[in-house]
Scaffold this motif. Structure first.
Motif, short mmCIF file in Angstrom:
data_model
loop_
_atom_site.label_atom_id
_atom_site.label_comp_id
_atom_site.label_asym_id
_atom_site.label_seq_id
_atom_site.Cartn_x
_atom_site.Cartn_y
_atom_site.Cartn_z
N UNK A 288 -4.15 55.74 7.84
CA UNK A 288 -3.97 55.03 9.10
C UNK A 288 -2.94 55.73 9.98
N UNK A 289 -1.87 56.24 9.38
CA UNK A 289 -0.86 56.96 10.16
C UNK A 289 -1.45 58.24 10.76
N UNK A 411 9.87 54.32 0.46
CA UNK A 411 9.83 53.02 -0.21
C UNK A 411 9.68 51.92 0.83
N UNK A 412 8.87 50.94 0.51
CA UNK A 412 8.56 49.89 1.47
C UNK A 412 7.22 50.14 2.13
N UNK A 413 6.62 51.31 1.84
CA UNK A 413 5.32 51.64 2.40
C UNK A 413 5.36 52.21 3.80
N UNK A 414 6.48 52.80 4.18
CA UNK A 414 6.61 53.41 5.52
C UNK A 414 5.90 54.76 5.56
N UNK A 415 5.07 54.97 6.57
CA UNK A 415 4.36 56.24 6.72
C UNK A 415 4.58 56.78 8.12
N UNK A 416 5.05 58.01 8.22
CA UNK A 416 5.27 58.67 9.51
C UNK A 416 4.72 60.08 9.43
N UNK A 417 3.91 60.44 10.42
CA UNK A 417 3.37 61.80 10.51
C UNK A 417 3.73 62.35 11.87
#
Length: 423
Positions: A288-289, A411-417
């Motif tokens: 999704x990211x 951690x926490x499910x953070x996604x950054x691209x």
């Protein structure tokens, strides 16, 4: 061009890492396939299950005057070292207000940390217990605040457009840079100093990560312990340091004749909503990211030739990321040269996105992808989903416009691209 669609460029880079005290030496180490992992020599390491880490190659007190350093947590020291290098590299000769090329009201700072001043907090608690209330440093609170690195960088450069501190675990540094891109795009600032920092080589974090089975216990082979994509990978190695970039609107950079490393194309962000520490195994949140990045930015997948992967050397996380890349890009992923630079630097937690952005930008600027070291037996799932650069650095296409991605997850499910492109 409207103020909500301004082109953003990278005009300065700075770093202090386990491979070198500045961006140039760090880059040299990455291209040479050098490991910064070492045995822990502190007395407290004897009781730890994990006895290895990747400390900075150059102590910040060799760069920052000691009286100033004593009032800064180690994480803020790293941030200041990297930011000052990036600021000078961008061609600024003084802080905003003193340098005619930058208006302080148009300058921002966004420096992230995943944990903040943990060493100050824990050390001062020890002082409280052992020596009493009166011996606790009056500088403790300004030192331990998670926004301390960003605040001190903002003070150093004279930023008045906004000083911010995103906290999203190991995605923090990348999120800071993404936030900075948006500050410029939307017209809040013309220049932003952005990146990430971390200083958590301390007995408590190491014991905690070790007990949750997240870290490698390959104590007998420190330099071979961080091995993303290898079938024998058994967890990450904790590193420390900072990576910072100076971002600028293309118009502002051109007006002052600045050297441009690359265009900062934009960011894609999502959350897994799966587990506080485990990644979603199929990489759906990462997908999704990546899709968000493509949907919100002018980026042709055919331009992408390089990915600096998050790849921490954990059994689950490494493969989920590659599955996501394959899902979103399909056959285009065949021409991604995938590098896992944590195999050399260790995992800098909130500083990882900053350091790996510096590496990604330099990979485009020099048109060469760093290697992933320590991959003796490539995981079949990695081989099926990606072209991992192993052993030696690899040249990237020398002609035409090319782009690269920097992935960061926490951690926490953070996604950054983040995406960058040659000009």
């Amino acid at each position: 061009m409207s103020p909500t669609n301004r082109t953003v460029v990278v005009t300065g880079i700075g770093a202090t890492t386990p491979l070198g005290g500045d961006a140039a030496s760090t880059w040299e180490g990455l291209i040479a396939g050098k490991s910064g992992v070492k045995p822990l020599e502190q007395d407290w390491a004897a009781d730890q299950a994990v006895k290895i880490a990747a400390p900075v190659a150059v102590e910040p007190t060799e760069v920052i005057p000691r009286p100033q350093a004593r009032r800064l947590d180690r994480s803020a020291q790293f941030a200041l070292v990297a930011a000052k290098e990036a600021w000078a590299d961008a061609g600024f000769e003084a802080k905003a207000g003193e340098d005619p090329n930058i208006d302080p009201d148009r300058l921002g700072a966004v420096i992230a940390s995943g944990i903040g001043g943990v060493t100050t907090l824990l050390d001062q608690y020890d002082v409280l217990k052992e020596k009493g209330v009166r011996r606790v440093s009056p500088h403790t609170v300004p030192m331990l605040m998670p926004n301390s690195p960003s605040a001190n960088v903002g003070l150093a450069v004279g930023a008045r457009a906004g000083v911010h501190t995103p906290v999203s675990a190991c995605a923090s540094g990348a999120e800071a840079i993404g936030y900075a891109i948006e500050m410029i795009r939307t017209g809040r600032a013309d220049v932003v100093v952005a990146g990430g920092t971390e200083a958590a080589i301390h007995p408590l974090p190491i014991a905690a990560f070790g007990n949750m089975m997240a870290m490698s216990k390959n104590n007998d082979d420190p330099q071979g312990a961080s091995r993303p994509y290898d079938t024998a990978r058994d967890g990450f190695v904790l590193g420390e340091g900072a990576g910072v970039v100076v971002l600028e609107s293309a118009e502002h950079a051109a007006k002052r004749g600045a050297r441009v490393y690359a265009e900062a194309v934009g960011q894609g962000i999502s959350a897994d909503a799966h587990d506080i520490v485990q990644p979603e195994p199929e990489g759906r949140g990462i997908s999704h990211a990546l899709q968000n990045l493509l949907d919100r930015n002018d980026l042709d997948p055919a331009e992408i030739v390089h990915v600096n992967a998050h790849a921490t050397s954990t059994p689950a996380g490494d493969i989920a990321e590659l599955k996501a890349l394959r899902k979103v890009f399909g056959d285009d992923a065949d021409h991604f040269a995938v590098s896992a630079t944590k195999s050399m630097t260790g995992h800098l937690l909130g500083g990882a996105g900053g350091v790996e952005t510096v590496a990604t930008v330099l990979a485009l600027y020099h048109r060469v992808a760093p290697p992933t070291i320590n991959v003796e037996n490539l995981d079949p799932e990695a081989e099926a989903n990606a072209d991992v650069v192993r052993g030696e650095a690899r040249k990237l296409p020398v002609e035409g416009r090319i782009a690269a991605l920097n992935d960061s997850f926490g951690f926490g499910g953070h996604n950054v691209v983040l995406a960058f492109r040659t000009m």
